[in-house]
Design a protein around this motif. Structure first.
Motif, PDB file in Angstrom:
ATOM      1  N   GLY A 227       0.814  -1.212   0.000  1.00 35.00           N
ATOM      2  CA  GLY A 227       0.000   0.000   0.000  1.00 35.00           C
ATOM      3  C   GLY A 227       0.843   1.255   0.000  1.00 35.00           C
ATOM      4  O   GLY A 227       0.515   2.251  -0.667  1.00 35.00           O
ATOM      5  N   ALA A 228       1.946   1.235   0.749  1.00 33.74           N
ATOM      6  CA  ALA A 228       2.838   2.396   0.785  1.00 33.74           C
ATOM      7  C   ALA A 228       3.457   2.634  -0.589  1.00 33.74           C
ATOM      8  O   ALA A 228       3.536   3.777  -1.060  1.00 33.74           O
ATOM      9  N   ILE A 229       3.889   1.552  -1.241  1.00 36.52           N
ATOM     10  CA  ILE A 229       4.471   1.681  -2.582  1.00 36.52           C
ATOM     11  C   ILE A 229       3.448   2.265  -3.541  1.00 36.52           C
ATOM     12  O   ILE A 229       3.751   3.167  -4.340  1.00 36.52           O
ATOM     13  N   SER A 230       2.212   1.773  -3.470  1.00 36.63           N
ATOM     14  CA  SER A 230       1.159   2.272  -4.354  1.00 36.63           C
ATOM     15  C   SER A 230       0.915   3.764  -4.136  1.00 36.63           C
ATOM     16  O   SER A 230       0.779   4.531  -5.098  1.00 36.63           O
ATOM     17  N   ALA A 231       0.883   4.191  -2.869  1.00 38.46           N
ATOM     18  CA  ALA A 231       0.650   5.607  -2.567  1.00 38.46           C
ATOM     19  C   ALA A 231       1.796   6.464  -3.090  1.00 38.46           C
ATOM     20  O   ALA A 231       1.575   7.550  -3.654  1.00 38.46           O
ATOM     21  N   TYR A 232       3.015   5.995  -2.905  1.00 39.08           N
ATOM     22  CA  TYR A 232       4.156   6.767  -3.402  1.00 39.08           C
ATOM     23  C   TYR A 232       4.163   6.800  -4.932  1.00 39.08           C
ATOM     24  O   TYR A 232       4.549   7.808  -5.534  1.00 39.08           O
ATOM     25  N   ASP A 233       3.735   5.712  -5.569  1.00 42.26           N
ATOM     26  CA  ASP A 233       3.647   5.702  -7.030  1.00 42.26           C
ATOM     27  C   ASP A 233       2.670   6.771  -7.522  1.00 42.26           C
ATOM     28  O   ASP A 233       2.917   7.446  -8.527  1.00 42.26           O
ATOM     29  N   GLN A 234       1.564   6.919  -6.797  1.00 47.99           N
ATOM     30  CA  GLN A 234       0.596   7.947  -7.175  1.00 47.99           C
ATOM     31  C   GLN A 234       1.185   9.347  -6.995  1.00 47.99           C
ATOM     32  O   GLN A 234       0.954  10.235  -7.816  1.00 47.99           O
ATOM     33  N   ALA A 235       1.942   9.529  -5.914  1.00 44.29           N
ATOM     34  CA  ALA A 235       2.577  10.835  -5.696  1.00 44.29           C
ATOM     35  C   ALA A 235       3.568  11.132  -6.811  1.00 44.29           C
ATOM     36  O   ALA A 235       3.643  12.262  -7.315  1.00 44.29           O
ATOM     37  N   LEU A 236       4.327  10.126  -7.221  1.00 47.88           N
ATOM     38  CA  LEU A 236       5.328  10.321  -8.273  1.00 47.88           C
ATOM     39  C   LEU A 236       4.677  10.509  -9.637  1.00 47.88           C
ATOM     40  O   LEU A 236       5.230  11.205 -10.497  1.00 47.88           O
ATOM     41  N   ALA A 237       3.498   9.903  -9.841  1.00 46.36           N
ATOM     42  CA  ALA A 237       2.785  10.108 -11.108  1.00 46.36           C
ATOM     43  C   ALA A 237       2.354  11.566 -11.230  1.00 46.36           C
ATOM     44  O   ALA A 237       2.357  12.132 -12.331  1.00 46.36           O
ATOM     45  N   GLU A 238       2.004  12.174 -10.103  1.00 49.43           N
ATOM     46  CA  GLU A 238       1.612  13.583 -10.115  1.00 49.43           C
ATOM     47  C   GLU A 238       2.814  14.510 -10.192  1.00 49.43           C
ATOM     48  O   GLU A 238       2.755  15.575 -10.797  1.00 49.43           O
ATOM     49  N   ASN A 239       3.907  14.094  -9.541  1.00 50.22           N
ATOM     50  CA  ASN A 239       5.106  14.935  -9.513  1.00 50.22           C
ATOM     51  C   ASN A 239       6.347  14.044  -9.552  1.00 50.22           C
ATOM     52  O   ASN A 239       6.823  13.591  -8.506  1.00 50.22           O
ATOM     53  N   PRO A 240       6.882  13.776 -10.742  1.00 52.16           N
ATOM     54  CA  PRO A 240       8.053  12.898 -10.857  1.00 52.16           C
ATOM     55  C   PRO A 240       9.275  13.412 -10.107  1.00 52.16           C
ATOM     56  O   PRO A 240      10.211  12.638  -9.860  1.00 52.16           O
ATOM     57  N   ASN A 241       9.294  14.693  -9.732  1.00 50.04           N
ATOM     58  CA  ASN A 241      10.438  15.268  -9.020  1.00 50.04           C
ATOM     59  C   ASN A 241      10.242  15.278  -7.509  1.00 50.04           C
ATOM     60  O   ASN A 241      10.984  15.955  -6.794  1.00 50.04           O
TER      61      ASN A 241
END
Length: 345
Positions: A227-241
């Motif tokens: 779940g943590a990985i999925s949440a971070y993936d969503q954050a990175l999809a919005e802001n790759p930086n």
């Protein structure tokens, strides 16, 4: 301690202060494998903030319990604790300089201020820390330690604060080290315009933290690393930086890989089969989770030397992944990269 510039390496090298503050009942980060990642980054605990102090960016430390709570809160975000003597008003000036810079960070760091006339036991703890450092040759004998940063419960004494510019430089370096170690939490509360500080006037505009970070922290607390990985993936999809999401994801992947491993069995297998890449990578992961960064790197560099072809590629790529988790700016990564090049060529 002096006029030398502060750097990330100077803020590492934690000194044991066990016994000077009470640890949480659960023994560290919720959901983390046994041993915790003292030198790399741990999952955030459920609580954050000093007892009796609320969720402010700058809090008074009225007693030893509040001091302990602040140290425990540093498992999620960096905490600085500084001393002054109420009987000597001028001694509070450095704390005031730090407070102004901390408030401008809008929740990325918390400051605890201790009046040693009221809480002498904290002063004694800092005195003991100074003695430990002096015995280790890290400080001149008799040096006073008055300001300490805590990252994941580990203390890092800071040099005397000469002015506001020095305070800002110190906090910037602490935040760099925090991000590089996957420590990306925020002080609880709404601090977008904390205590009337005009961030625009400071010239450092902070981006609002992604809501996906909160989801990742909650997943971490439950031991739900997928779940943590999925949440971070969503954050990175919005802001790759998003560096915080990048390092946080690396931590989650590391814990996911070590979940369920029998450390004794894995280490025994690796000792008996030093060229087994799978076992070597598993031990390296366990070392990193336990904060033994150099051991993790050294093991995989040795594995690269012992292997060839696809096995060597597997060991090298796993090591490069660990470099990403620790952070490219870390001196241990720089040294290991040099050693890896020597092993390859």
């Amino acid at each position: 301690m002096s006029d030398q510039p502060i750097n990330s390496a100077a803020l590492r090298g934690a000194v044991d202060l066990s016994g000077l503050s009470k640890r949480p009942a659960h023994g560290g980060a919720a959901g983390a494998p046994a041993g915790g990642a003292a030198g790399v980054g741990g999952a955030p605990p459920a609580s954050g903030g000093a007892s009796g102090s609320g969720s402010g960016l700058v809090v008074d430390v009225p007693d030893a319990q509040a001091f302990s709570d602040l140290v425990n809160a540093s498992m999620r975000f960096p905490v600085i604790i500084t001393l002054f003597a109420g009987s000597q008003p001028a001694s509070k000036a450095p704390a005031d300089e730090l407070a102004a810079v901390v408030r401008a960070q809008a929740g990325r760091v918390q400051l605890g201020v201790v009046d040693i006339d009221q809480v002498p036991e904290v002063a004694q703890a800092f005195q003991q820390l100074g003695q430990q450092l002096a015995q280790g040759g890290q400080l001149p004998a008799g040096s006073m330690v008055t300001t300490v940063a805590f990252l994941q419960g580990q203390p890092m004494p800071l040099p005397p604060l000469q002015d506001a510019a020095a305070a800002k430089q110190i906090i910037e370096e602490i935040l760099k080290v925090s991000v590089a170690n996957g420590l990306a939490g925020r002080v609880p509360g709404d601090h977008d315009a904390a205590d009337g500080v005009d961030d625009a006037a400071e010239g450092d505009e902070e981006e609002a933290p992604s809501p996906h970070h909160d989801a990742a922290y909650e997943a971490f607390e439950k031991g739900d690393f997928d779940g943590a990985i999925s949440a971070y993936d969503q954050a990175l999809a919005e802001n790759p930086n998003d560096l915080e999401a990048h390092y946080g994801r690396g931590q989650a992947v590391l814990y996911q890989r070590t979940q369920g491993l029998d450390a004794t069995e894995v280490r025994a297998g690796a000792a008996a089969n030093p060229s087994d890449v799978t076992l070597a990578t598993q031990v390296a992961d366990l070392d990193l989770v336990g904060g033994h960064v150099e051991d993790a790197f050294g093991r995989l560099i040795d594995t690269v030397k012992l292997t060839a072809g696809d096995e060597r590629t597997q060991a090298r790529e796993h090591l490069l992944g660990l470099f990403e988790i620790v952070g490219a700016s870390d001196e241990r990564v720089r040294k290991a990269r040099t050693a890896l090049m020597s092993a390859l060529y």
